[in-house]
Design a protein around this motif. Structure first.
Motif, PDB file in Angstrom:
ATOM      1  N   ALA A 121       0.864  -1.185   0.000  1.00 30.79           N
ATOM      2  CA  ALA A 121       0.000   0.000   0.000  1.00 30.79           C
ATOM      3  C   ALA A 121       0.899   1.233   0.000  1.00 30.79           C
ATOM      4  O   ALA A 121       1.985   1.220   0.587  1.00 30.79           O
ATOM      5  CB  ALA A 121      -0.903   0.008   1.220  1.00 30.79           C
ATOM      6  N   VAL A 122       0.466   2.264  -0.672  1.00 31.60           N
ATOM      7  CA  VAL A 122       1.265   3.480  -0.799  1.00 31.60           C
ATOM      8  C   VAL A 122       0.527   4.643  -0.152  1.00 31.60           C
ATOM      9  O   VAL A 122      -0.634   4.908  -0.456  1.00 31.60           O
ATOM     10  CB  VAL A 122       1.543   3.810  -2.282  1.00 31.60           C
ATOM     11  CG1 VAL A 122       2.402   5.071  -2.399  1.00 31.60           C
ATOM     12  CG2 VAL A 122       2.234   2.631  -2.966  1.00 31.60           C
ATOM     13  N   GLU A 123       1.213   5.339   0.768  1.00 34.74           N
ATOM     14  CA  GLU A 123       0.676   6.516   1.423  1.00 34.74           C
ATOM     15  C   GLU A 123       1.574   7.713   1.125  1.00 34.74           C
ATOM     16  O   GLU A 123       2.762   7.559   0.861  1.00 34.74           O
ATOM     17  CB  GLU A 123       0.606   6.307   2.943  1.00 34.74           C
ATOM     18  CG  GLU A 123      -0.228   5.113   3.379  1.00 34.74           C
ATOM     19  CD  GLU A 123      -0.115   4.855   4.874  1.00 34.74           C
ATOM     20  OE1 GLU A 123       0.595   5.624   5.563  1.00 34.74           O
ATOM     21  OE2 GLU A 123      -0.722   3.884   5.351  1.00 34.74           O
ATOM     22  N   THR A 124       1.032   8.906   1.193  1.00 34.94           N
ATOM     23  CA  THR A 124       1.836  10.118   1.057  1.00 34.94           C
ATOM     24  C   THR A 124       2.677  10.307   2.314  1.00 34.94           C
ATOM     25  O   THR A 124       2.172  10.174   3.436  1.00 34.94           O
ATOM     26  CB  THR A 124       0.942  11.349   0.861  1.00 34.94           C
ATOM     27  OG1 THR A 124       0.180  11.194  -0.338  1.00 34.94           O
ATOM     28  CG2 THR A 124       1.777  12.624   0.759  1.00 34.94           C
ATOM     29  N   LYS A 125       3.956  10.594   2.142  1.00 32.10           N
ATOM     30  CA  LYS A 125       4.824  10.848   3.291  1.00 32.10           C
ATOM     31  C   LYS A 125       4.523  12.243   3.841  1.00 32.10           C
ATOM     32  O   LYS A 125       4.542  13.220   3.110  1.00 32.10           O
ATOM     33  CB  LYS A 125       6.298  10.746   2.894  1.00 32.10           C
ATOM     34  CG  LYS A 125       7.241  10.789   4.091  1.00 32.10           C
ATOM     35  CD  LYS A 125       8.683  10.644   3.672  1.00 32.10           C
ATOM     36  CE  LYS A 125       9.580  10.514   4.888  1.00 32.10           C
ATOM     37  NZ  LYS A 125       9.410  11.606   5.863  1.00 32.10           N
ATOM     38  N   ALA A 160      -4.969   5.508   1.058  1.00 31.95           N
ATOM     39  CA  ALA A 160      -3.821   4.657   0.755  1.00 31.95           C
ATOM     40  C   ALA A 160      -4.209   3.821  -0.454  1.00 31.95           C
ATOM     41  O   ALA A 160      -5.328   3.301  -0.527  1.00 31.95           O
ATOM     42  CB  ALA A 160      -3.484   3.750   1.939  1.00 31.95           C
ATOM     43  N   VAL A 161      -3.308   3.695  -1.416  1.00 30.03           N
ATOM     44  CA  VAL A 161      -3.616   2.944  -2.630  1.00 30.03           C
ATOM     45  C   VAL A 161      -2.674   1.756  -2.748  1.00 30.03           C
ATOM     46  O   VAL A 161      -1.526   1.811  -2.310  1.00 30.03           O
ATOM     47  CB  VAL A 161      -3.499   3.831  -3.887  1.00 30.03           C
ATOM     48  CG1 VAL A 161      -4.487   4.973  -3.823  1.00 30.03           C
ATOM     49  CG2 VAL A 161      -2.088   4.384  -4.035  1.00 30.03           C
ATOM     50  N   VAL A 162      -3.180   0.684  -3.314  1.00 26.52           N
ATOM     51  CA  VAL A 162      -2.356  -0.501  -3.552  1.00 26.52           C
ATOM     52  C   VAL A 162      -1.817  -0.428  -4.971  1.00 26.52           C
ATOM     53  O   VAL A 162      -2.571  -0.236  -5.936  1.00 26.52           O
ATOM     54  CB  VAL A 162      -3.171  -1.790  -3.355  1.00 26.52           C
ATOM     55  CG1 VAL A 162      -2.327  -3.005  -3.709  1.00 26.52           C
ATOM     56  CG2 VAL A 162      -3.679  -1.890  -1.923  1.00 26.52           C
ATOM     57  N   GLY A 163      -0.499  -0.576  -5.100  1.00 27.13           N
ATOM     58  CA  GLY A 163       0.129  -0.504  -6.411  1.00 27.13           C
ATOM     59  C   GLY A 163       0.365   0.921  -6.859  1.00 27.13           C
ATOM     60  O   GLY A 163       0.175   1.883  -6.114  1.00 27.13           O
ATOM     61  N   ALA A 173       2.495   7.247  -7.996  1.00 26.04           N
ATOM     62  CA  ALA A 173       2.257   7.969  -6.747  1.00 26.04           C
ATOM     63  C   ALA A 173       3.455   8.844  -6.392  1.00 26.04           C
ATOM     64  O   ALA A 173       3.293   9.995  -5.961  1.00 26.04           O
ATOM     65  CB  ALA A 173       1.973   6.976  -5.620  1.00 26.04           C
ATOM     66  N   LEU A 174       4.657   8.319  -6.571  1.00 26.80           N
ATOM     67  CA  LEU A 174       5.860   9.105  -6.273  1.00 26.80           C
ATOM     68  C   LEU A 174       5.947  10.316  -7.188  1.00 26.80           C
ATOM     69  O   LEU A 174       6.255  11.426  -6.742  1.00 26.80           O
ATOM     70  CB  LEU A 174       7.106   8.229  -6.427  1.00 26.80           C
ATOM     71  CG  LEU A 174       8.433   8.894  -6.050  1.00 26.80           C
ATOM     72  CD1 LEU A 174       8.451   9.305  -4.586  1.00 26.80           C
ATOM     73  CD2 LEU A 174       9.603   7.948  -6.346  1.00 26.80           C
ATOM     74  N   GLY A 178       7.318  12.890  -0.499  1.00 24.19           N
ATOM     75  CA  GLY A 178       7.495  11.567  -1.093  1.00 24.19           C
ATOM     76  C   GLY A 178       6.394  10.617  -0.664  1.00 24.19           C
ATOM     77  O   GLY A 178       5.267  11.043  -0.377  1.00 24.19           O
ATOM     78  N   ILE A 179       6.711   9.327  -0.604  1.00 25.33           N
ATOM     79  CA  ILE A 179       5.717   8.307  -0.262  1.00 25.33           C
ATOM     80  C   ILE A 179       6.275   7.358   0.792  1.00 25.33           C
ATOM     81  O   ILE A 179       7.492   7.265   0.987  1.00 25.33           O
ATOM     82  CB  ILE A 179       5.288   7.496  -1.503  1.00 25.33           C
ATOM     83  CG1 ILE A 179       6.508   6.803  -2.168  1.00 25.33           C
ATOM     84  CG2 ILE A 179       4.567   8.389  -2.510  1.00 25.33           C
ATOM     85  CD1 ILE A 179       6.138   5.905  -3.349  1.00 25.33           C
ATOM     86  N   VAL A 180       5.361   6.658   1.468  1.00 21.52           N
ATOM     87  CA  VAL A 180       5.711   5.553   2.357  1.00 21.52           C
ATOM     88  C   VAL A 180       4.963   4.328   1.854  1.00 21.52           C
ATOM     89  O   VAL A 180       3.736   4.371   1.683  1.00 21.52           O
ATOM     90  CB  VAL A 180       5.338   5.834   3.819  1.00 21.52           C
ATOM     91  CG1 VAL A 180       5.715   4.635   4.695  1.00 21.52           C
ATOM     92  CG2 VAL A 180       6.036   7.090   4.325  1.00 21.52           C
ATOM     93  N   CYS A 181       5.695   3.247   1.591  1.00 19.14           N
ATOM     94  CA  CYS A 181       5.108   2.007   1.078  1.00 19.14           C
ATOM     95  C   CYS A 181       5.078   0.977   2.201  1.00 19.14           C
ATOM     96  O   CYS A 181       6.099   0.751   2.863  1.00 19.14           O
ATOM     97  CB  CYS A 181       5.917   1.492  -0.110  1.00 19.14           C
ATOM     98  SG  CYS A 181       6.091   2.702  -1.443  1.00 19.14           S
TER      99      CYS A 181
END
Length: 320
Positions: free
Chosen positions: A27-31, A161-164, A169-170, A180-183
């Motif tokens: 899952a990808v979130e905004t840092k 939060a999005v998967v993939g 996203a970055l 950036g992002i946190v995975c």
């Protein structure tokens, strides 16, 4: 009454794309660029906030107290980050700093600061809920539990939060001027106090050139060598201090820089205005270096700078 257990925040390890095993496992979130916090909500309508170090910082953020009412009768511990937003809606760490040092300040002082720089609590995990610890539950399950709470207030929210799509996203965060992002691995458990490879933070880095105007001494095995370089860039005809860099170089590079700096030593500070830096050694502004950094503060200082290389091909007077 449920007794909430002591929990330290789980930490992300720095990394880069592509992600191990492929995007569909993460899952990808905004840092967020703020102050990490664990919100402890005992279920009686109150809220207590502890920083990453464990310090009780509740009194510095009175506007977040109302979150406790959302959990009356339902104890919880939530993980998140306190941010202060600028006029464009982006996290501004410089603005947040005006709030971070007010833990022991009078309520009137805190109130005035809150009106000047209101904060927002970004929530991204739940590690205790009701009478149950969720530490061993996989991230995907914890995330579902968090979203089911439907937390959306004037001072707190649960961003998507999005998967993939980690690369997209970055790039989206880079275009928006975000850090950036946190995975996070979908199957990962919550590891209190651990810098885990199950969470990977990836920063958008910017490259810039800066003039070396001084240095501060290293400690321990670095005694006698520069621990950090003091950097500046031209602004309206003056060399303005933009921050210090103390990482990114090899032992050989540090020794070589030390020799160059000793030749350029001076008693006059080249920066205008003179920065208040304890133990600073000034040098003639002759050397230019290339550094990478994540973002800039409102005052123009570099955030998370890292040394890259000397730039002997560039003239100091051209660096802006």
């Amino acid at each position: 009454m449920v007794t909430l257990p002591p929990i330290a925040p789980m930490l992300a390890s720095p990394g880069r794309l592509p992600l191990p095993g492929g995007d569909d496992r993460w899952a990808v979130e905004t840092k967020q660029d703020g102050q990490r916090v664990l919100a402890r909500l005992p279920g009686d309508g109150t809220a207590l906030f502890r920083s990453r170090s464990g310090e009780n910082i509740t009194s510095a953020y009175p506007e977040l107290q109302a979150l406790g009412e959302e959990f009356r009768g339902a104890p919880a511990i939530l993980d998140g980050e306190i941010v202060a937003l600028d006029e464009s809606g982006r996290a501004d760490f410089g603005r947040l700093e005006s709030r971070m040092g007010l833990v022991r300040s009078p309520a009137a002082v805190v109130g005035r600061a809150a009106r000047r720089a209101p904060v927002h609590l970004v929530l991204f995990d739940v590690v205790f809920l009701g009478a149950d610890s969720l530490l061993t539950a996989p991230y995907a399950e914890r995330r579902h539990a968090l979203e089911s709470l439907e937390l959306s207030g004037a001072c707190w929210s649960v961003p998507a939060a999005v998967v993939g799509s980690s690369a997209r996203a970055l790039e989206a965060t880079r275009a928006a001027g975000l850090e950036g992002i946190v995975c996070k691995r979908l199957t990962s458990r919550y590891e209190p106090g651990v810098r885990s490879r199950s969470w990977i933070k990836i920063r958008n880095l910017v490259t810039t050139d800066a003039v070396i105007g001084g240095w501060t001494p290293g400690r321990g095995r670095l005694t006698g060598l520069p621990g950090a370089l003091l950097l500046g860039q031209r602004h309206e005809g003056r060399l303005r201090y933009v921050g210090s860099v103390g990482t990114g170089w090899s032992e050989r590079e540090r020794a070589d820089l030390s020799a160059l700096l000793s030749v350029a030593a001076t008693t006059d500070c080249p920066f205008t205005p003179v920065p208040l830096i304890t133990g600073a050694h000034w040098v003639l502004p002759r050397l230019v270096g290339e550094v990478t950094y994540a973002t800039r503060t409102r005052a123009g200082y570099l955030r998370h700078p890292s040394w890259h290389r000397l730039r002997p091909d560039l003239a100091p007077e051209d660096i802006a």
